[in-house]
Design an enzyme around this catalytic site. Structure first.
Site, mmCIF file in Angstrom:
data_model
loop_
_atom_site.group_PDB
_atom_site.id
_atom_site.type_symbol
_atom_site.label_atom_id
_atom_site.label_comp_id
_atom_site.label_asym_id
_atom_site.label_seq_id
_atom_site.Cartn_x
_atom_site.Cartn_y
_atom_site.Cartn_z
ATOM 1 N N HIS A 1 -3.639 -37.848 10.947
ATOM 2 C CA HIS A 1 -2.381 -38.560 11.186
ATOM 3 C C HIS A 1 -1.303 -37.608 11.720
ATOM 4 O O HIS A 1 -0.117 -37.915 11.652
ATOM 5 C CB HIS A 1 -1.914 -39.231 9.889
ATOM 6 C CG HIS A 1 -2.849 -40.287 9.406
ATOM 7 N ND1 HIS A 1 -2.751 -41.604 9.795
ATOM 8 C CD2 HIS A 1 -3.940 -40.223 8.602
ATOM 9 C CE1 HIS A 1 -3.718 -42.308 9.231
ATOM 10 N NE2 HIS A 1 -4.461 -41.493 8.511
ATOM 11 N N GLY B 1 -4.936 -4.907 5.695
ATOM 12 C CA GLY B 1 -4.183 -5.865 4.902
ATOM 13 C C GLY B 1 -4.746 -7.265 4.925
ATOM 14 O O GLY B 1 -4.896 -7.919 3.885
ATOM 15 N N ARG B 2 -5.105 -7.769 6.119
ATOM 16 C CA ARG B 2 -5.605 -9.142 6.219
ATOM 17 C C ARG B 2 -7.026 -9.284 5.676
ATOM 18 O O ARG B 2 -7.521 -10.400 5.522
ATOM 19 C CB ARG B 2 -5.526 -9.612 7.667
ATOM 20 C CG ARG B 2 -6.278 -8.750 8.664
ATOM 21 C CD ARG B 2 -5.915 -9.138 10.102
ATOM 22 N NE ARG B 2 -6.495 -8.257 11.106
ATOM 23 C CZ ARG B 2 -5.971 -7.095 11.488
ATOM 24 N NH1 ARG B 2 -4.863 -6.666 10.923
ATOM 25 N NH2 ARG B 2 -6.552 -6.373 12.429
ATOM 26 N N LYS C 1 9.253 -4.645 14.581
ATOM 27 C CA LYS C 1 9.760 -3.904 13.419
ATOM 28 C C LYS C 1 10.684 -2.771 13.837
ATOM 29 O O LYS C 1 11.732 -2.530 13.230
ATOM 30 C CB LYS C 1 8.584 -3.326 12.610
ATOM 31 C CG LYS C 1 7.723 -4.346 11.886
ATOM 32 C CD LYS C 1 6.628 -3.626 11.127
ATOM 33 C CE LYS C 1 5.706 -4.574 10.416
ATOM 34 N NZ LYS C 1 4.626 -3.867 9.692
ATOM 35 N N LYS D 1 0.823 -1.209 0.000
ATOM 36 C CA LYS D 1 0.000 0.000 0.000
ATOM 37 C C LYS D 1 0.858 1.260 0.000
ATOM 38 O O LYS D 1 0.659 2.173 -0.790
ATOM 39 C CB LYS D 1 -0.946 -0.009 1.202
ATOM 40 C CG LYS D 1 -1.880 1.199 1.248
ATOM 41 C CD LYS D 1 -2.726 1.215 2.515
ATOM 42 C CE LYS D 1 -3.740 0.103 2.532
ATOM 43 N NZ LYS D 1 -4.665 0.212 3.682
ATOM 44 N N GLU E 1 10.202 -5.873 3.918
ATOM 45 C CA GLU E 1 10.430 -7.175 3.299
ATOM 46 C C GLU E 1 9.986 -7.176 1.834
ATOM 47 O O GLU E 1 10.694 -7.685 0.949
ATOM 48 C CB GLU E 1 9.670 -8.276 4.053
ATOM 49 C CG GLU E 1 10.033 -8.402 5.528
ATOM 50 C CD GLU E 1 9.080 -7.625 6.422
ATOM 51 O OE1 GLU E 1 8.879 -8.055 7.563
ATOM 52 O OE2 GLU E 1 8.541 -6.594 5.976
ATOM 53 N N GLU F 1 -4.394 -11.847 14.330
ATOM 54 C CA GLU F 1 -3.944 -10.464 14.220
ATOM 55 C C GLU F 1 -5.073 -9.504 14.579
ATOM 56 O O GLU F 1 -4.833 -8.403 15.083
ATOM 57 C CB GLU F 1 -3.433 -10.175 12.803
ATOM 58 C CG GLU F 1 -2.639 -8.866 12.700
ATOM 59 C CD GLU F 1 -1.900 -8.734 11.389
ATOM 60 O OE1 GLU F 1 -0.693 -9.028 11.347
ATOM 61 O OE2 GLU F 1 -2.538 -8.344 10.382
#
Length: 618
Positions: free
Chosen positions: A436, A318-319, A561, A258, A264, A405
């Site tokens: 399993h 964002g999410r 951060k 954005k 990153e 979050e």
């Protein structure tokens, strides 16, 4: 390591509205229609905010726990009327929560709690563009990113739906040009491979949807000859695996950020840009890279034509952004815009249901209330999301972010510490793989409520002649059996009746009484994937609305951060000082100082004349 400046760096802007006073002034009954406006809920500010746990409805549920603790699911399941009352259907979704540790009285008390929390008013406020994200002073309107063209959704006095469709129309036009070859790479080749660079919500959501659609027969046909990859982790190994065997002449890169400053993402973007330029020259950037961003200045400085930037808005977290250009652009490039639109329509249908259905029939509301019941009253801190469909392999990781979050908070919306447990730990794996892996703990260890998700039809049906059942029926046999095994368990008396050796009875005993819900849908299609996404997004919102927290900020990700910036600067300096070590005067605690020096000892310094390097196979 002391951080005296941290508070100023991550402090939130002041809100125009007190969130508790916004939502507590007028409690709206869940039986009232959703036409109640958000403005009505904010007309009379409350002077003294009250935690939901101070409400009589909360106390009634706390008292009710004693009643529930005297019951067992194997007995509750004998009551056919109860079972029938705890099964709901909406737009093809069959929702059975009869294996929850609830009675009709529990549901009534939970609906009373929803009324006490003014859940209807909060839902209306969200849809009406009120700044319910008070710590960032923003509306929360991810529902607008999948709105129908004829809908009207207002934020700050502006109908945002035309803006949403302006971006969607631009995505459709661009994706069609890429797919039909009208837009070609710098050497004249068609761009058949797409690498989407983003992290967090810019990665997990689009990856979930892409994985779900990649095995659908019609989507396979529409994606023929194309490939979509995602690059998220700043680890160079992820760069290597994302670019391996790609022909740069046929590769289009979508950079999703954005602000165009996410550390990153931008390092990965610069890395991939260097790879493209090393193979194709500087002109490749304009033809082979596009952006999803609102910072056109930085997009242009990066070398991407701002005309090839696709925007979104600060009212999309964002999410919650998979239905914006963040997800729709890469999905449209891979499958065509019609498939992406069908996905949006599925999400929109669940939005309508959430906004208008009575709470007693409202799937996201019921899911959210059940989670509140399990977490805050029964003390179950985790939830397992168990899709019996390999196509949903990335669903649990996405919902893990959406939920944890959003609701991983320890304070109410006014900053008051919560005196009760809130937030939920989510994990999951497709069946039967999970059986399993971690089902042992679920059956005989901790109590972890489970969401079982299944489909009537497989995306890829298989039947082998002379086999007793088709492959999908084998899968779904487990889907039906596991919830009953969890609910009923197996007693020592039953084991002894089966002549089990006495020294094994305790080992083979299953206590049962383990809660779950079952969701059954027609088929894993773009439409149903959209429904599931919206269902779980709104489930998370309901939990936050009840708990009185802000589900739409994420200050918890900021501290690390801030600290990483100092580490990054120190490492950069030491890399260029041959043999230099971090000293005790540089502000790090003893443990971190020794860790960093051990790291520096085992890795090479970087010369100022060091050339750009890539993994060998690239």
């Amino acid at each position: 390591m002391a951080c005296p400046a941290l508070t100023s760096k991550i402090a939130a802007p002041s809100s125009k509205l007190s969130m508790h006073s916004s939502f507590s002034a007028k409690k709206v009954s869940h039986s009232e229609k959703s036409s109640v406006t958000a403005q009505a809920t904010i007309s009379k500010p409350v002077k003294s905010p009250q935690l939901i746990s101070d409400e009589p409805a909360w106390s009634a549920l706390k008292k009710h726990v004693d009643e529930i603790n005297k019951t067992h699911l194997k007995d509750l399941m004998k009551d056919d009327a109860r079972v029938d009352s705890l099964i709901k259907e909406s737009n093809g979704i069959y929702f059975d929560y009869s294996r929850q540790r609830v009675t009709p009285k529990t549901i009534k008390l939970l609906l009373d709690l929803a009324e006490a929390a003014n859940l209807r008013g909060k839902i209306d406020a969200m849809f009406n563009g009120v700044h319910i994200n008070s710590t960032e002073d923003r509306s929360v309107l991810h529902v607008a990113t999948r709105a129908r063209r004829d809908q009207k959704i207002v934020a700050d006095g502006v109908d945002v739906v035309p803006e949403v469709w302006q971006v969607l129309d631009k995505i459709q036009s661009f994706s069609e040009k890429i797919r039909n070859g009208e837009w070609k790479g710098v050497t004249g080749k068609k761009l058949r491979k797409v690498v989407a660079i983003g992290i967090g919500g810019s990665f997990l959501g689009p990856l979930f949807v892409h994985t779900a659609l990649s095995t659908d027969s019609s989507c396979i046909e529409k994606a023929k000859g194309r490939e979509l990859r995602f690059l998220a982790n700043v680890d160079p190994i992820d760069v290597a695996t994302s670019l391996v065997d790609l022909d740069p002449e046929e590769t289009l890169v979508v950079v999703v950020s954005k602000t165009f400053t996410t550390a990153e993402t931008m390092l990965n973007a610069r890395t991939v840009r260097s790879w493209l330029v090393s193979k194709l020259g500087e002109k490749a950037v304009a033809k082979h890279m596009v952006a999803v961003s609102t910072n056109l200045k930085l997009v242009k400085e990066f070398g991407i034509d701002p005309e090839n930037a696709f925007g979104f808005w600060d009212w999309v977290g964002g999410r919650y952004s998979v239905c914006s250009a963040v997800g729709i652009l890469p999905l449209a490039l891979q499958y065509g815009f019609d498939v992406a639109k069908e996905f949006l329509e599925g999400a929109n249908s669940m939005d309508d249901h959430f906004k208008t259905a009575p709470f007693s029939e409202n799937l996201p509301v019921l899911l959210g209330l059940l989670s509140v019941w399990n977490v805050s009253f029964l003390g179950y801190a985790a939830k397992a999301i168990l899709p019996y469909c390999q196509a949903l392999a990335k669903f649990a990781p996405h919902i893990q972010q959406v939920d944890m979050e959003s609701n991983g908070k320890g304070v109410a919306i006014d900053g008051t510490p919560l005196p009760f447990e809130a937030g939920e730990m989510d994990f999951g794996e497709p069946g039967t793989n999970g059986q399993h892996s971690f089902y042992q703990l679920i059956h005989q260890g901790r109590t972890i409520p489970c969401d079982f998700i299944g489909f009537k039809k497989s995306q890829q049906p298989v039947y082998i002649k002379d086999e007793k059942v088709a492959n999908h029926d084998e899968l779904m046999s487990n889907f039906f059996a596991q919830p009953d095994a969890l609910a009923y368990g197996k007693t020592p008396a039953e084991l002894r009746a089966e002549k089990v050796k006495e020294d094994l009875v305790s080992h083979k005993t299953f206590l049962g009484n383990k809660p779950s819900v079952s969701l059954l849908l027609p088929v894993c299609s773009p439409y149903s994937v959209g429904q599931l996404l919206s269902l779980y997004e709104h489930r998370v919102a309901v939990q936050g609305f009840i708990w009185g927290i802000n589900s739409f900020d994420q200050w918890g990700v900021e501290l690390g951060k801030v600290l990483a910036t100092k580490v990054r600067n120190t490492l950069a300096a030491k890399r260029r000082e041959d043999g230099a070590a971090v000293s005790a005067t540089e502000g790090f605690n003893r443990s971190t100082l020794r860790l960093m020096n051990k790291f520096l000892e085992g890795s090479a310094t970087i010369s100022k004349t060091e050339p750009t390097t890539f993994p060998k196979h690239l």
